[in-house]
Design an enzyme around this catalytic site. Structure first.
Site, PDB file in Angstrom:
ATOM      1  N   GLY A  18       0.812  -1.211   0.000  1.00  0.00           N
ATOM      2  CA  GLY A  18       0.000   0.000   0.000  1.00  0.00           C
ATOM      3  C   GLY A  18       0.845   1.259   0.000  1.00  0.00           C
ATOM      4  N   THR A  19       1.929   1.248   0.740  1.00  0.00           N
ATOM      5  CA  THR A  19       2.786   2.435   0.824  1.00  0.00           C
ATOM      6  C   THR A  19       3.326   2.796  -0.554  1.00  0.00           C
ATOM      7  OG1 THR A  19       3.368   1.917   3.101  1.00  0.00           O
ATOM      8  CG2 THR A  19       4.907   3.330   1.890  1.00  0.00           C
ATOM      9  N   ASN A  31      -7.842   3.890   8.888  1.00  0.00           N
ATOM     10  CA  ASN A  31      -7.235   2.698   9.480  1.00  0.00           C
ATOM     11  C   ASN A  31      -7.301   2.660  11.007  1.00  0.00           C
ATOM     12  OD1 ASN A  31      -5.392   4.837   8.494  1.00  0.00           O
ATOM     13  ND2 ASN A  31      -3.905   3.822   9.806  1.00  0.00           N
ATOM     14  N   ALA A  34      -2.452  -6.572   0.012  1.00  0.00           N
ATOM     15  CA  ALA A  34      -2.912  -7.947   0.226  1.00  0.00           C
ATOM     16  C   ALA A  34      -2.979  -8.333   1.692  1.00  0.00           C
ATOM     17  CB  ALA A  34      -1.974  -8.916  -0.513  1.00  0.00           C
ATOM     18  N   HIS A  35      -2.085  -7.736   2.507  1.00  0.00           N
ATOM     19  CA  HIS A  35      -1.981  -8.281   3.867  1.00  0.00           C
ATOM     20  C   HIS A  35      -3.109  -7.874   4.796  1.00  0.00           C
ATOM     21  CE1 HIS A  35      -0.143  -4.891   6.277  1.00  0.00           C
ATOM     22  NE2 HIS A  35       0.241  -4.466   5.086  1.00  0.00           N
ATOM     23  N   CYS A  84       1.684   1.506  12.480  1.00  0.00           N
ATOM     24  CA  CYS A  84       2.821   2.264  11.979  1.00  0.00           C
ATOM     25  C   CYS A  84       3.363   3.213  13.041  1.00  0.00           C
ATOM     26  CB  CYS A  84       2.423   3.064  10.757  1.00  0.00           C
ATOM     27  SG  CYS A  84       1.436   2.120   9.639  1.00  0.00           S
TER      28      CYS A  84
HETATM   29  C1  PLP Z   1      -5.058   2.847   5.041  1.00  0.00           C
HETATM   30  C2  PLP Z   1      -3.699   2.269   4.820  1.00  0.00           C
HETATM   31  N1  PLP Z   1      -2.956   2.709   3.793  1.00  0.00           N
HETATM   32  C3  PLP Z   1      -1.735   2.236   3.537  1.00  0.00           C
HETATM   33  C4  PLP Z   1      -1.171   1.270   4.334  1.00  0.00           C
HETATM   34  C5  PLP Z   1       0.219   0.798   4.038  1.00  0.00           C
HETATM   35  O1  PLP Z   1       0.204  -0.430   3.395  1.00  0.00           O
HETATM   36  P1  PLP Z   1       1.485  -1.388   3.373  1.00  0.00           P
HETATM   37  O2  PLP Z   1       1.635  -1.894   4.769  1.00  0.00           O
HETATM   38  O3  PLP Z   1       1.078  -2.486   2.427  1.00  0.00           O
HETATM   39  O4  PLP Z   1       2.627  -0.605   2.890  1.00  0.00           O
HETATM   40  C6  PLP Z   1      -1.917   0.764   5.415  1.00  0.00           C
HETATM   41  C7  PLP Z   1      -1.377  -0.296   6.294  1.00  0.00           C
HETATM   42  O5  PLP Z   1      -0.681  -0.096   7.231  1.00  0.00           O
HETATM   43  C8  PLP Z   1      -3.200   1.289   5.677  1.00  0.00           C
HETATM   44  O6  PLP Z   1      -3.942   0.876   6.702  1.00  0.00           O
END
Ligand code: PLP
Length: 380
Positions: free
Chosen positions: A71-72, A151, A200-201, A323
């Site tokens: 996602g990042t 989140n 995916a996670h 995070c």
């Molecule tokens: C809303 C949201 N965006 C982005 C992310 C980041 O995704 P990733 O952990 O796959 O980099 C997260 C997860 O922590 C999230 O909850």
């Protein structure tokens, strides 16, 4: 020890069916998906099937799905890729003050590179209105980014209304849908979405895989250069097993499970509110994702202590978003909805999965009540 896992908004456990789908691609059958030999073709077929599965769950075309490392990275690609490509049309960006750091920090970084940023504040439920976005629009606005679901507090943003507003004016609309994917309705056409981030996670798929939906016709500037994979937008050898697992996880979308989580969520909220005086539900009661519960318990109950005590009793929760869980700073999202620092420090997020049971939630409420009472007693 029995474990009750209630940190699914941070990451979920892999579904055994996902693991089963992935295994052959870790083994001898698959090669580099760019290669023309049979092993490469097997890998490429797995990837294309996953692309189609994910596209289907968004009402998109397979060629509009671009795989990333999560996602990042998808958020970074969406914002930087669209902003730099549209720079000659304008340089104004809009986002909200409760976005995931991978959106908010990317927007702030863009603001150091010649873009101007408006950060729209949310109300006490964590909600933003399309009217607020309309007010923030300027002639030179090129991109709006508002998440589908928060989140930390699970608030559902009015993406359809914002999408409509942006589409009418030819402004790109990006939504980070990592939390809502497979749980909240997502239709890129009906909701006028141009760019959508997924991973995916959060959906019982593997870690380290994500995707960006890019509406056909949108010009993007690549942020990763090299072998020109993913139509030249995201170079790097493709993570075949991860992507195959992501596709399988998307295909396991289950509306029955969503109904079950919604019932459990509301049941648990009632249990906590009836048993723990002073417990305050953070976020919205009705515009809330099915699996999120976020409570603060007031000054005198440190969320971190509560989380660690629950952990000792086999219950896994989060005292803020994963995070920022290692930082002692209060959650920015909770401050943004008007909590004091002390209240924000006393918050706990419980996030359910399709496997969470009623007995687990009852036991959690009972143990939570005991721990809160003890912590309040110790600090009295
Ligand atoms: C809303 C949201 N965006 C982005 C992310 C980041 O995704 P990733 O952990 O796959 O980099 C997260 C997860 O922590 C999230 O909850």
């Amino acid at each position: 020890m029995r474990q009750i896992y209630l940190d699914n908004a941070a990451t979920t456990h892999l579904d055994p069916q996902v693991l089963e789908a992935m295994l052959p691609f870790f083994q001898h059958t698959a090669g580099n998906a760019s290669a023309l030999h049979r092993c490469g073709v097997t890998a490429a077929k797995g990837i294309e099937q996953a692309r189609a599965q994910i596209a289907q769950s968004l009402n998109a075309q397979p060629e509009e799905i671009f795989f990333t490392s999560g996602g990042t990275e998808a958020n970074n690609l969406a914002l930087k890729g669209a902003a730099f490509a549209a720079q000659e049309r304008g340089n104004h960006l809009i986002t909200s003050n409760v976005e995931h750091p991978s959106v908010l920090q990317t927007c702030r970084w863009l603001a150091t590179k010649g873009f101007e940023l408006t950060v729209v504040p949310v109300n006490a439920e964590g909600l933003l209105t399309a009217g607020q976005v309309r007010q923030a629009l300027r002639k030179d606005t090129i991109l709006v980014s508002v998440m589908q679901v928060n989140n930390e507090i699970g608030t559902l943003q009015p993406v359809k209304a914002i999408g409509e507003l942006c589409r009418k004016r030819g402004i790109y609309f990006h939504s980070d849908a990592c939390q809502g994917f497979t749980k909240v309705s997502l239709d890129v056409k009906a909701q006028n979405l141009d760019l959508v981030t997924l991973n995916a996670h959060k959906v019982h798929g593997p870690l380290g895989v994500g995707a960006l939906y890019i509406r056909k016709g949108i010009t993007m500037e690549a942020q990763m250069h090299g072998g020109a994979q993913e139509q030249g937008l995201r170079s790097g050898t493709i993570n075949t097993p991860g992507i195959v697992g992501f596709g399988k996880a998307a295909a396991l979308e289950d509306s029955e499970a969503v109904r079950g989580m919604t019932e459990l969520r509301d049941y648990f909220i009632k249990l906590v509110e009836s048993r723990i005086p002073g417990a305050r539900l953070n976020g919205s009661r009705d515009r809330r994702i099915c699996n999120n519960i976020n409570f603060s318990f007031g000054a005198g109950v440190a969320g971190k202590s509560l989380m660690l005590e629950l952990d000792k009793r086999g219950i896994t929760v989060s005292s803020g978003s994963a995070c920022s869980a290692r930082s002692l700073k209060p959650s920015k999202v909770l401050l943004a909805i008007g909590l004091s620092e002390a209240e924000a420090h006393s918050a706990i997020r419980f996030s359910l999965s399709k496997w969470t049971t009623r007995q687990e939630m009852e036991l959690t409420a009972q143990i939570l009540e005991e721990i809160v009472r003890n912590l309040r007693g110790a600090n009295a």
